[in-house]
Design a protein around this motif. Structure first.
Motif, PDB file in Angstrom:
ATOM      1  N   LYS A   1       1.982 -13.670   2.305  1.00 24.83           N
ATOM      2  CA  LYS A   1       3.075 -14.726   1.479  1.00 24.83           C
ATOM      3  C   LYS A   1       2.935 -16.283   1.156  1.00 24.83           C
ATOM      4  O   LYS A   1       2.093 -17.091   1.697  1.00 24.83           O
ATOM      5  CB  LYS A   1       4.333 -14.970   3.015  1.00 24.83           C
ATOM      6  CG  LYS A   1       3.962 -13.869   4.039  1.00 24.83           C
ATOM      7  CD  LYS A   1       5.345 -13.278   3.425  1.00 24.83           C
ATOM      8  CE  LYS A   1       5.327 -11.548   4.724  1.00 24.83           C
ATOM      9  NZ  LYS A   1       5.967 -10.375   4.132  1.00 24.83           N
TER      10      LYS A   1
ATOM     11  N   GLU B   1      -3.741  -6.293   3.785  1.00 27.26           N
ATOM     12  CA  GLU B   1      -3.175  -4.604   3.409  1.00 27.26           C
ATOM     13  C   GLU B   1      -3.932  -3.519   4.337  1.00 27.26           C
ATOM     14  O   GLU B   1      -3.719  -2.478   4.208  1.00 27.26           O
ATOM     15  CB  GLU B   1      -2.024  -4.290   2.350  1.00 27.26           C
ATOM     16  CG  GLU B   1      -1.611  -4.914   1.800  1.00 27.26           C
ATOM     17  CD  GLU B   1      -0.913  -4.749   0.304  1.00 27.26           C
ATOM     18  OE1 GLU B   1       0.286  -5.196  -0.298  1.00 27.26           O
ATOM     19  OE2 GLU B   1      -0.836  -3.732   0.019  1.00 27.26           O
ATOM     20  N   ALA B   2      -5.314  -3.443   3.553  1.00 31.81           N
ATOM     21  CA  ALA B   2      -6.239  -2.408   3.600  1.00 31.81           C
ATOM     22  C   ALA B   2      -6.742  -2.948   5.531  1.00 31.81           C
ATOM     23  O   ALA B   2      -7.880  -2.198   5.975  1.00 31.81           O
ATOM     24  CB  ALA B   2      -7.509  -2.320   2.660  1.00 31.81           C
ATOM     25  N   GLY B   3      -6.256  -3.913   6.047  1.00 26.66           N
ATOM     26  CA  GLY B   3      -6.832  -4.358   7.297  1.00 26.66           C
ATOM     27  C   GLY B   3      -7.610  -4.792   7.710  1.00 26.66           C
ATOM     28  O   GLY B   3      -8.587  -4.724   8.602  1.00 26.66           O
TER      29      GLY B   3
ATOM     30  N   GLY C   1      -6.705  -0.325  -2.243  1.00 20.60           N
ATOM     31  CA  GLY C   1      -5.582  -1.133  -3.480  1.00 20.60           C
ATOM     32  C   GLY C   1      -4.619   0.801  -3.375  1.00 20.60           C
ATOM     33  O   GLY C   1      -5.507   2.047  -2.635  1.00 20.60           O
ATOM     34  N   SER C   2      -3.200   0.761  -3.754  1.00 22.96           N
ATOM     35  CA  SER C   2      -2.785   2.265  -4.090  1.00 22.96           C
ATOM     36  C   SER C   2      -2.412   2.111  -5.359  1.00 22.96           C
ATOM     37  O   SER C   2      -2.472   1.681  -6.329  1.00 22.96           O
ATOM     38  CB  SER C   2      -1.890   2.021  -3.410  1.00 22.96           C
ATOM     39  OG  SER C   2      -1.651   1.659  -1.972  1.00 22.96           O
TER      40      SER C   2
ATOM     41  N   SER D   1       5.459 -12.368  -1.093  1.00 22.05           N
ATOM     42  CA  SER D   1       6.031 -11.611  -0.284  1.00 22.05           C
ATOM     43  C   SER D   1       5.179 -10.350   0.097  1.00 22.05           C
ATOM     44  O   SER D   1       5.734  -9.631  -0.387  1.00 22.05           O
ATOM     45  CB  SER D   1       7.077 -11.844   0.062  1.00 22.05           C
ATOM     46  OG  SER D   1       7.612 -10.731   1.186  1.00 22.05           O
TER      47      SER D   1
ATOM     48  N   PRO E   1     -12.758   6.371  -5.783  1.00 18.04           N
ATOM     49  CA  PRO E   1     -11.065   5.707  -4.661  1.00 18.04           C
ATOM     50  C   PRO E   1     -10.864   6.103  -3.740  1.00 18.04           C
ATOM     51  O   PRO E   1     -10.647   5.649  -2.944  1.00 18.04           O
ATOM     52  CB  PRO E   1     -11.136   5.167  -5.964  1.00 18.04           C
ATOM     53  CG  PRO E   1     -10.938   5.383  -7.612  1.00 18.04           C
ATOM     54  CD  PRO E   1     -12.616   6.716  -7.380  1.00 18.04           C
TER      55      PRO E   1
ATOM     56  N   MET F   1       0.940  -1.520  -0.336  1.00 16.22           N
ATOM     57  CA  MET F   1       0.204   0.435  -0.326  1.00 16.22           C
ATOM     58  C   MET F   1       0.848   1.546  -0.005  1.00 16.22           C
ATOM     59  O   MET F   1       0.777   2.217   0.517  1.00 16.22           O
ATOM     60  CB  MET F   1      -1.474  -0.202   1.199  1.00 16.22           C
ATOM     61  CG  MET F   1      -1.843  -1.437   1.245  1.00 16.22           C
ATOM     62  SD  MET F   1      -2.937  -1.202   0.245  1.00 16.22           S
ATOM     63  CE  MET F   1      -4.519  -0.625   1.033  1.00 16.22           C
TER      64      MET F   1
ATOM     65  N   GLU G   1      -4.159  -3.116 -10.394  1.00 11.21           N
ATOM     66  CA  GLU G   1      -3.600  -3.608 -11.798  1.00 11.21           C
ATOM     67  C   GLU G   1      -2.290  -4.253 -11.401  1.00 11.21           C
ATOM     68  O   GLU G   1      -2.093  -5.757 -11.512  1.00 11.21           O
ATOM     69  CB  GLU G   1      -3.886  -3.291 -12.989  1.00 11.21           C
ATOM     70  CG  GLU G   1      -4.900  -2.328 -13.292  1.00 11.21           C
ATOM     71  CD  GLU G   1      -4.840  -1.264 -12.884  1.00 11.21           C
ATOM     72  OE1 GLU G   1      -4.285  -0.627 -12.454  1.00 11.21           O
ATOM     73  OE2 GLU G   1      -6.015  -1.018 -14.049  1.00 11.21           O
ATOM     74  N   ASN G   2      -1.019  -3.735 -10.656  1.00  7.30           N
ATOM     75  CA  ASN G   2      -0.289  -4.277 -10.426  1.00  7.30           C
ATOM     76  C   ASN G   2      -0.122  -6.135  -9.560  1.00  7.30           C
ATOM     77  O   ASN G   2       0.734  -6.375 -10.126  1.00  7.30           O
ATOM     78  CB  ASN G   2       0.573  -3.240  -9.793  1.00  7.30           C
ATOM     79  CG  ASN G   2       1.066  -2.014  -9.744  1.00  7.30           C
ATOM     80  OD1 ASN G   2       1.623  -1.338 -10.005  1.00  7.30           O
ATOM     81  ND2 ASN G   2      -0.817  -1.547  -9.902  1.00  7.30           N
TER      82      ASN G   2
ATOM     83  N   ILE H   1      -6.538   1.734  -7.536  1.00  9.66           N
ATOM     84  CA  ILE H   1      -7.618   1.279  -6.354  1.00  9.66           C
ATOM     85  C   ILE H   1      -8.520   1.492  -7.334  1.00  9.66           C
ATOM     86  O   ILE H   1      -9.414   1.419  -7.733  1.00  9.66           O
ATOM     87  CB  ILE H   1      -7.838   3.319  -5.465  1.00  9.66           C
ATOM     88  CG1 ILE H   1      -6.295   3.618  -5.402  1.00  9.66           C
ATOM     89  CG2 ILE H   1      -8.283   3.174  -4.038  1.00  9.66           C
ATOM     90  CD1 ILE H   1      -6.551   4.762  -4.310  1.00  9.66           C
ATOM     91  N   SER H   2      -9.875   0.101  -5.816  1.00  9.88           N
ATOM     92  CA  SER H   2     -11.403  -0.278  -6.653  1.00  9.88           C
ATOM     93  C   SER H   2     -11.727   0.962  -6.359  1.00  9.88           C
ATOM     94  O   SER H   2     -11.429   1.845  -5.850  1.00  9.88           O
ATOM     95  CB  SER H   2     -11.337  -1.864  -5.202  1.00  9.88           C
ATOM     96  OG  SER H   2     -11.242  -0.713  -4.220  1.00  9.88           O
TER      97      SER H   2
ATOM     98  N   LEU I   1      -4.365  -7.861  -0.888  1.00  9.12           N
ATOM     99  CA  LEU I   1      -5.216  -6.131  -0.379  1.00  9.12           C
ATOM    100  C   LEU I   1      -6.325  -5.452   0.418  1.00  9.12           C
ATOM    101  O   LEU I   1      -6.240  -5.500   1.279  1.00  9.12           O
ATOM    102  CB  LEU I   1      -6.170  -6.434  -1.871  1.00  9.12           C
ATOM    103  CG  LEU I   1      -5.051  -5.660  -3.573  1.00  9.12           C
ATOM    104  CD1 LEU I   1      -6.006  -5.681  -4.642  1.00  9.12           C
ATOM    105  CD2 LEU I   1      -4.167  -4.427  -2.846  1.00  9.12           C
TER     106      LEU I   1
ATOM    107  N   PRO J   1     -15.228   0.133  -2.108  1.00  9.01           N
ATOM    108  CA  PRO J   1     -14.582   0.927  -2.465  1.00  9.01           C
ATOM    109  C   PRO J   1     -12.781   0.829  -2.439  1.00  9.01           C
ATOM    110  O   PRO J   1     -12.719   0.636  -1.247  1.00  9.01           O
ATOM    111  CB  PRO J   1     -15.269   1.666  -3.074  1.00  9.01           C
ATOM    112  CG  PRO J   1     -16.248   2.225  -2.065  1.00  9.01           C
ATOM    113  CD  PRO J   1     -16.499   0.476  -1.846  1.00  9.01           C
ATOM    114  N   GLY J   2     -11.648   2.125  -2.510  1.00  9.43           N
ATOM    115  CA  GLY J   2     -10.417   2.074  -1.411  1.00  9.43           C
ATOM    116  C   GLY J   2      -9.955   1.599  -1.507  1.00  9.43           C
ATOM    117  O   GLY J   2      -8.704   1.463  -0.518  1.00  9.43           O
TER     118      GLY J   2
ATOM    119  N   ASP K   1       1.593  -0.426  -5.985  1.00  9.23           N
ATOM    120  CA  ASP K   1       1.004  -1.399  -5.365  1.00  9.23           C
ATOM    121  C   ASP K   1      -0.625  -1.421  -5.471  1.00  9.23           C
ATOM    122  O   ASP K   1      -1.401  -1.712  -4.277  1.00  9.23           O
ATOM    123  CB  ASP K   1       1.098  -1.665  -3.594  1.00  9.23           C
ATOM    124  CG  ASP K   1       2.204  -1.933  -2.723  1.00  9.23           C
ATOM    125  OD1 ASP K   1       3.292  -2.024  -3.869  1.00  9.23           O
ATOM    126  OD2 ASP K   1       2.347  -1.610  -1.956  1.00  9.23           O
TER     127      ASP K   1
END
Lengths: 361, 361, 361, 361
Positions: free
Chosen positions: B10, B357-359, B225-226, B6, A109, A1, B233-234, B290-291, B354, B222-223, B230
């Motif tokens: 992982k 990562e977004a908690g 991804g980064s 990673s 977003p 992120m 798409e990546n 970002i989504s 994702l 929504p919201g 990150d």
């Protein structure tokens, strides 16, 4: 992120479109590599607005201020950091749009992602302006790669429905070198004029167009990259999608391979100058994630610029009502030519990373 | 240069086609997640050879032996490791080909990469067989995502020149769920027969065909991804290229977006059920990495199987002479249907990563 | 081999002692966190030379210029980048020493590591000056942690053979808060004078002294951290060793535990205020790599400053002859007090990273 | 928060004390490295219980089953995976203790961390048993390092209050090699008997003791490692704390350096055999995070075994009441000798990682 790429080489990209500055840290680059500043400027200029004969924006080059990691023209082994001041000469007033989420942009977003705290002016950290940082890093990496004989060049393969020639298997170094210094690189010059017409027509209509960029990387030795997660395709694609407008990527024959028979798509191995190589290059220089020694070829799709003058429907994020929006200001009707050096840069980053992993640096 | 992914979750993938076993470690999965073993088997079967009515190979399911991380049907929080024995029931004698590098395969680059020490039998660690490990990991991740309402389904969008319907914006959960359990999933059943004919014809000719897989991921908030490195798409692309035969990927309108005007490609924002959404989905559920809350849609190109009976030219790596090669044994004339659950699995891994990562886990 | 820390939060540190500037990028910090700039300055001042009543160097605070990621006092979610200009007010002429490798310094290994291309002035990227960047990042992280109730404070536990009191199990928040704002923090004020005497004596002798810093982190919930590679001790130690002069670290009873019986070292579990806790804290708040809820306590050894006036023997790297060296200029006879905020900062970075991983941010 | 180490080499450790098996994946190891299986067994035996003349447990070696990555005695370049079956020969009934959290153990923090879903039998994934996996990986890495001349050896520097001799600057290869194959390695054999007496006395008392392990790594070239986050100390410490009982680490003079003057602690540079080296080794072979070419020396504190027969007070996690606990079963009264090969293994992993990063493999 985060905006940190953490391969064998590391990149940290920072800044917002209207913050003090943007910039990048390029880390884990070996000491003693010769870096010519003017060559960085060449690439920065190719990406800068106003140089491709299309954008009406005031010409202004982003000159990176290198604040560490390069001394007397050589890398010191310390992280290379460059800062690019935000002069905002080309910025218009985003105030009026503030609560309207622009279609095709990440306003909505990002608003959710950052709980409304993101710097919305000019797209903030999500602005296409941040690709200047990628270009800076790429401009360093490609100079190092050149010392190893690697040449990277890309061209505008298509604008809307106008197509340039495709790269063919037998690419000359010279062609790639020439492309890599052009502002609107094409193989077939006749097509360039038709492309520019398309762009100017879109502009006249308050609209925009996209296109396809094709990139080639030559003189990669065979045996670079790994299967599964760390292959050449994984690496390149994950870096290419760092460019905001990219919506697709394909290697070698790519999607066209799905319309070929195995016997057509397989590239026969042959011996040339006592080296093993393939006769054709449908595999785009990559087999099982590993380089074959043939040129690495990929194409990526650049969507039409989302900022258009034409009236669109959208939503006011505060009032949650549907409104009309027309995006004024000096927006590029087509960013494809300016994206070419960014694509080459992302490719350079990926390849230098793979070289480092392979112990070639 | 490893087979370890990673991210926030992982994954470690190990094994060679003819080693004792293959397997995977899936790590950093929260404790207390319910995992139904039979649901893992459903996905393993979809990928297994001999189940799609095309492959002639003896039916044999890869049953993963879970040796840690799941206890009494729940994740313990410790790394989840599964081992899949190599019974080699479908393997033929690779001895005769040993010094001939197979066109379209990674034999040559792998030989250089591993200095000849790689296990060449069945492609070793670069074998398509390793996608069973991805499928295992994906089958766990999708169960966890389902608890969050996320549904992932893909279909065979094309085989050679035969095309199924495309996903449309308004996807029903039911459609995706059904697709995600089929062995040859299509939206338009009539096309399936034509596709199978194409495959059988290729087989009869000692040849092979490829195709396109289209995948949808629904109910992503929504919201996620980064921007830059990150983004959604990546992440997805870097995991999708872990599947050996993939040569291209596109999101939303993808390459077609390059033939659209900005005013056509931009998806107007609207209010639906008091939520902000878009009317169309050319952006494929992702803006600026970002989504957006719309379904994430992507398509990927699967090249025709490189192993074909038809005679091809190639090189003997020892004698460095050009020779003829005909690959006998029970090879799939088309791996597209078997690749569908692998594509869904790679998508599940990306999305769970994702979410973590977004908690959200 | 980079100056990038890539945990759940990411840090990129750049700059050389005599380059244009030094700085840091702190990435993956959530949006919407309140940051008070003056609180950053408090910590920067504690680390700055000339403020502890010992260093004779001209007082000069390193004021970080925040160029992105913080807007109107709140994090925007974009990478936070700060640049600290190098004014070199305290630098002396390193020219005369140029070819002499300073004992106790990294001159020689850095020369080999960077093939002589490293910026040698003032130690370049290996200078203690770079700890200003750690302090900046830590000053942000500790503000965010404070919102979660976490308090970090350290004191000068020893200088040479003079010892302060040790932290005891029952630490008050107030004590830690007070320590965390002091320039020469001790628990027992009487000892401070004796310590300063030791330092001034060393200075008079053209020599230097080191000492031990003890740090406490309070109000960490139980259950943070992981066994094996990602435990609290792994994380803290790997960040503490980012501080150049540190040569050892111990948690809880540390090395003393080796002289205790199991029955003495084990901390009995008890119920306090309906919560499970331990009566004593020999385990330093960490069991099996995971936080127990008790204060995390660690001590680290700071070696005596290697730059001394006293004549030492060393080698001329060019002539390869043994020579004498006396390091003139305004060097600290003891850096322990200035290192205290850096140690707290490294702790803050480690803990915020663990909080992020645990989904607590 | 995972059991994956992701440096230039990668390690994934899996399994729980009473799951089907434990094991490890060692990834990104070059192809073509010769691995002698019997040498792995030598190290596994040193760690195994019942071999040091102290533990009363039935002798049983953990024989790793290598399921991929090594073929005909050479690494293939694919991930090396080994599985070690759990036969539980030494396990006793943990049932009776189930709700009692053992003092000095991770039972309580693990319970919180994994929401009660962790496999509690024998400590699950947090068991000291998992160090067998580290030992396996280390046993491979040290064989590869030996090809580069690197020798790693450690000894029991202290048990409780009994101390062996310290390593001195001028270490012979022979000494280290001998130590690295011993089950209770000491430099001064007379001290071994006294140490064993201490251990047996603790055992008789239903108690336990700890101690200090000192490790040396010889023949490291200068210039390995990096300042700030990726130094030799960061790397070694972060891997050493993967061993559950370690509570402290120090390099070179370590904590003793804090009681030395700068003029005493600085190691004078000299020329020896035309090479630059230091006369003494207070810096423990590391300056500014980079190897100096001198032996790398570190000591780490092993706490007394927490499992003791002696009655302790603790808490019942279900009833939240204070209860008494006495841990029966065949527990080691001292794990220090068995931890020696694990410490050497962690060191080998760190050093191989640094070699890989430096492009030396």
């Amino acid at each position: 992120m985060s905006s940190i790429y953490s391969g064998s080489i590391k990149i940290s990209i920072f800044g917002e479109s209207h913050s003090e500055a943007i910039g990048a840290v390029l880390d884990n680059i070996p000491a003693g590599e010769k870096i010519i500043f003017d060559e960085i400027i060449v690439q920065m200029q190719r990406r800068a607005p106003g140089y491709d004969g299309i954008s009406t924006c005031r010409k202004e080059i982003d000159v990176p201020e290198i604040i560490s990691g390069i001394s007397n023209g050589y890398t010191t082994g310390a992280p290379i950091c460059a800062v690019i001041k935000n002069n905002n000469a080309c910025s218009e007033d985003y105030k009026s749009l503030e609560d309207l989420i622009r279609p095709g942009h990440s306003d909505y977003p990002a608003y959710v992602r950052y709980k409304g705290f993101n710097d919305k002016r000019g797209g903030g950290h999500l602005s296409g302006r941040l690709t200047a940082c990628l270009t800076f890093c790429g401009a360093i990496c490609r100079q190092i790669l050149e010392q190893h004989g690697v040449i990277i060049g890309a061209h505008v393969y298509s604008i809307f429905d106008v197509f340039d020639k495709k790269f063919e298997g037998n690419l000359s170094d010279e062609l790639l070198i020439n492309l890599s210094r052009e502002r609107f690189p094409v193989i077939n010059f006749d097509k360039k004029e038709v492309m520019i017409e398309k762009i100017l027509q879109a502009k006249k209509d308050g609209d925009s167009v996209g296109g396809i960029i094709e990139c080639a990387i030559k003189n990669i030795p065979p045996g670079i990259g790994s299967p599964i997660f760390d292959g050449v395709e994984n690496k390149i694609s994950s870096l290419i999608f760092a460019i905001p407008a990219i919506k697709g990527i394909e290697f070698g024959a790519g999607f066209d391979a799905t319309k070929m028979l195995g016997s057509q798509n397989n590239d026969p191995f042959v011996i040339l100058d006592e080296k093993i190589t393939t006769e054709t290059n449908n595999h785009g220089g990559i087999l099982g994630g590993i380089s074959s020694g043939m040129p690495i070829i990929f194409r990526c799709a650049v969507k039409p610029t989302p900022s258009i003058l034409k009236t669109q429907r959208t939503v006011n994020i505060k009032s949650k009502s549907v409104q009309k929006i027309s995006i004024t200001g000096r927006h590029d009707p087509c960013i494809v030519p300016r994206a070419v050096p960014v694509v080459e840069s992302a490719a350079a980053l990926a390849i230098l990373d793979l070289f480092k992993e392979a112990g070639l640096l």
